[in-house]
Design an enzyme around this catalytic site. Structure first.
Site, short mmCIF file in Angstrom:
data_model
loop_
_atom_site.label_atom_id
_atom_site.label_comp_id
_atom_site.label_asym_id
_atom_site.label_seq_id
_atom_site.Cartn_x
_atom_site.Cartn_y
_atom_site.Cartn_z
CG HIS A 168 -53.78 3.91 16.78
ND1 HIS A 168 -54.05 3.95 18.20
CD2 HIS A 168 -52.72 2.73 16.63
CE1 HIS A 168 -53.48 3.10 18.64
NE2 HIS A 168 -52.68 2.32 17.89
CG ASP A 380 -59.25 12.92 15.30
OD1 ASP A 380 -58.28 12.33 15.32
OD2 ASP A 380 -58.89 14.20 16.01
P1 ADQ Z 1 -53.59 12.02 17.90
O1 ADQ Z 1 -53.88 12.65 16.45
O2 ADQ Z 1 -52.72 12.44 18.62
O3 ADQ Z 1 -53.92 10.39 18.09
P2 ADQ Z 1 -55.91 12.42 20.04
O4 ADQ Z 1 -56.66 11.09 20.01
O5 ADQ Z 1 -56.81 13.32 20.45
O6 ADQ Z 1 -55.02 12.73 18.64
O7 ADQ Z 1 -54.71 12.47 21.18
C1 ADQ Z 1 -54.27 13.31 21.49
C2 ADQ Z 1 -53.67 13.07 22.96
O8 ADQ Z 1 -52.71 14.46 23.09
C3 ADQ Z 1 -54.72 13.30 23.84
O9 ADQ Z 1 -54.52 12.14 24.99
C4 ADQ Z 1 -54.45 14.65 24.70
O10 ADQ Z 1 -54.79 14.78 26.19
C5 ADQ Z 1 -53.06 14.91 24.63
N1 ADQ Z 1 -52.95 16.31 24.32
C6 ADQ Z 1 -53.49 17.33 23.57
N2 ADQ Z 1 -53.12 18.57 23.78
C7 ADQ Z 1 -52.14 18.28 24.92
C8 ADQ Z 1 -51.33 19.45 25.41
N3 ADQ Z 1 -51.29 20.89 25.03
N4 ADQ Z 1 -50.50 19.03 26.46
C9 ADQ Z 1 -50.41 17.89 26.71
N5 ADQ Z 1 -51.15 16.87 26.21
C10 ADQ Z 1 -51.99 17.08 25.08
C11 ADQ Z 1 -54.09 9.35 16.93
C12 ADQ Z 1 -55.12 9.58 16.07
C13 ADQ Z 1 -56.41 9.77 16.94
C14 ADQ Z 1 -56.48 8.52 17.95
C15 ADQ Z 1 -55.55 8.27 18.59
C16 ADQ Z 1 -55.40 6.98 19.33
O11 ADQ Z 1 -54.87 10.57 15.06
O12 ADQ Z 1 -57.50 9.85 15.80
O13 ADQ Z 1 -57.58 8.97 18.61
O14 ADQ Z 1 -54.32 8.17 17.79
O15 ADQ Z 1 -55.88 6.00 18.53
#
Ligand code: ADQ
Length: 492
Positions: A168, A380
């Site tokens: 990921h 990311d």
């Molecule tokens: P993350 O580093 O967690 O994931 P991301 O892909 O942006 O990063 O996902 C974050 C999730 O958290 C999103 O679905 C978002 O909706 C949710 N979120 C963010 N802020 C929030 C809040 N205040 N309240 C509720 N929900 C919130 C890891 C990797 C990424 C990759 C994903 C999936 O680091 O690069 O995209 O896995 O493979």
């Protein structure tokens, strides 16, 4: 995998959160893309999810998990970790070595050999869990960098099932990867998987280059998106599979009256000013301080914009027990305070800052209320927030300003405005351009991104991995092997 095969998902955490209410334990379904994508498939194929409960051994928890499983078509197989295992495997090796190193921030790494020992031991513990539940014909799908050694551990035990792995987070360039003291052990173990999936072509390329650099004797064949790698008589398929979101569900929810009302309330709360939105998990890879500095630069160099725009920065708490994350939180809060103190005026607060989780409905309302989504991670794997923002824009309006170092940038080159998050002055200039973008240009760009996500949603992502043919090595190898066998027969 053929679609009738049972699926065994393995990830660091189970898809449930354990809450202890005094003597009782209750389980809540966790949210997130992975859980949303895989649970409907598990419901159909049947199978199991193996993962850490987030706790040490707990007798009552086993009963709760069994109860949960009995109401579904798949089981939860818990892995329990002691505090010492958690410290070495999760906080140590995963969070203090692999996470910073793979995000290109090697100066943050703590290469402690006890972390490596703990990581190996916990991967074996996960292998125990998988061995307990895996049937002969199951498709075993392992997720992420916490479990890179798992296929090797399972093969040592004689498991012959198809084993797939999805990475990921980014895979770093070879110059960075090779600083890992256990680089060959990790690569050898990864090549015990039949299928390895990466988020972007760049990650896959970095992986292949690291193999060439660190594992003499590795053979790579194929061109384009799918490669085959041979190492010590085992073949692995290596591909690019950008993860996505449940587009249809998100877009449908965005049309709801409660979302519309909440979005309107957010706009009113910003006194009708233009809204620049940031949404991130608390992490130093997300570039939050740099983004705040870019916003400060925007206000500094554009006095006419003061009082006419508001930045909303949402941070969801994460890894709060790690001192470095707490220091990051304090740094963010100091910056917000400084900028608000310096530029705010009666009736106008430049940055509205929230440090908490929001419900999905609330989050979609923020996406719909914004004029610009400012998503500027330093690095990311993908960044699902960028995709969620676009899916929520049922009005085809809004501008995505996106870091060129997010995996999503590879898919949104023509829709988003791409920026280097370290170049804070340029980020400020691009945000100013975004705020002036005509509606027709917003619409053209947004439509492009939305239709891409719609036809490449999370179900297509999981389907493409599950149906990838990993069974046979490439035809040229089959031919070579047949020729060698024939020659060996002649010599006997
Ligand atoms: P993350 O580093 O967690 O994931 P991301 O892909 O942006 O990063 O996902 C974050 C999730 O958290 C999103 O679905 C978002 O909706 C949710 N979120 C963010 N802020 C929030 C809040 N205040 N309240 C509720 N929900 C919130 C890891 C990797 C990424 C990759 C994903 C999936 O680091 O690069 O995209 O896995 O493979």
């Amino acid at each position: 995998m053929n679609t009738s095969q049972r699926l065994v998902v393995v990830s660091n955490r189970l898809p449930v959160t354990v809450r202890s209410t005094g003597i009782n334990i209750c389980l809540e379904a966790s949210g997130g893309g992975l859980v949303n994508a895989l649970t409907p498939i598990l419901e159909v194929t049947g199978g199991c999810w193996v993962g850490w409960t987030g706790t040490d051994f707990h007798e009552t928890l086993i009963e709760s998990l069994e109860q949960w499983s009995s109401e579904r078509n798949y089981n939860l197989q818990p892995v329990f970790l002691t505090p010492a295992e958690n410290a070495a495997y999760y906080r140590g090796f995963s969070n203090e070595i692999i996470w910073p190193l793979f995000h290109g921030l090697s100066s943050r790494c703590q290469f402690d050999s006890t972390y490596w020992t703990g990581y190996r031991a916990v991967n074996r513990k996960f292998a125990d869990g998988v061995e307990r539940v895996a049937g002969n014909r199951d498709f075993i799908w392992v997720h992420d960098y916490h479990l890179m050694m798992l296929a090797q551990d399972l093969r040592f035990r004689g498991l012959r099932q198809q084993l797939a792995y999805f990475h990921h987070i980014p895979f770093p360039p070879p110059d960075t990867f090779e600083t890992l003291p256990w680089r060959s052990e990790v690569l050898r173990a990864l090549l015990c998987f039949d299928l390895l999936g990466f988020q972007t072509p760049r990650d896959r390329r970095n992986f292949i280059e690291s193999l060439h650099r660190c594992l003499p004797g590795v053979q790579v064949s194929g061109v384009g998106e799918r490669l085959r790698v041979r190492f010590e008589d085992h073949w692995s398929s290596i591909g690019t599979y950008p993860i996505s979101i449940d587009y249809a569900a998100l877009a449908a929810e965005a049309t709801g009256p409660d979302v519309t009302a909440a979005a309107e309330k957010i706009r009113q709360g910003c006194s009708g000013t233009a809204i620049i939105l940031g949404v991130d998990r608390l992490d130093y890879t997300k570039g939050i301080p740099e983004r705040l500095i870019a916003f400060q630069s925007l206000l500094q160099s554009n006095p006419g914009m003061r009082g006419r725009l508001t930045m909303i920065q949402i941070v969801v708490p994460s890894r709060e027990d790690i001192p470095e994350y707490m220091q990051l939180r304090l740094r963010i809060e100091r910056l917000v305070g400084c900028i608000n103190g310096e530029y705010g005026s009666p009736g106008w607060v430049p940055i509205q800052y929230f440090y908490r989780a929001f419900s999905r409905t609330e989050l979609i309302a923020f996406y719909r209320a914004a004029h610009v989504a400012l998503i500027t991670p330093l690095k990311d794997g993908m960044n699902l927030v960028a995709k969620e923002f676009c899916a929520s824009r049922i009005d085809n309006r809004g501008v995505l300003v996106l870091s060129e170092f997010a995996g999503a940038a590879a898919e949104f080159r023509n829709g988003a405005l791409l920026v280097n998050p370290y170049d804070t002055e340029r980020v400020a200039e691009v945000v100013a351009l975004a705020l002036q973008m005509t509606e027709s240009e917003q619409c053209a760009r947004m439509e492009l991104m939305r239709s891409h996500i719609q036809s490449n949603d999370v179900f297509r992502w999981s389907e493409s991995i599950r149906t990838e043919n990993t069974a046979s090595p490439p035809a040229d190898y089959q031919r070579q092997k047949a020729a060698l066998q024939y020659a060996a027969g002649l010599l006997r």
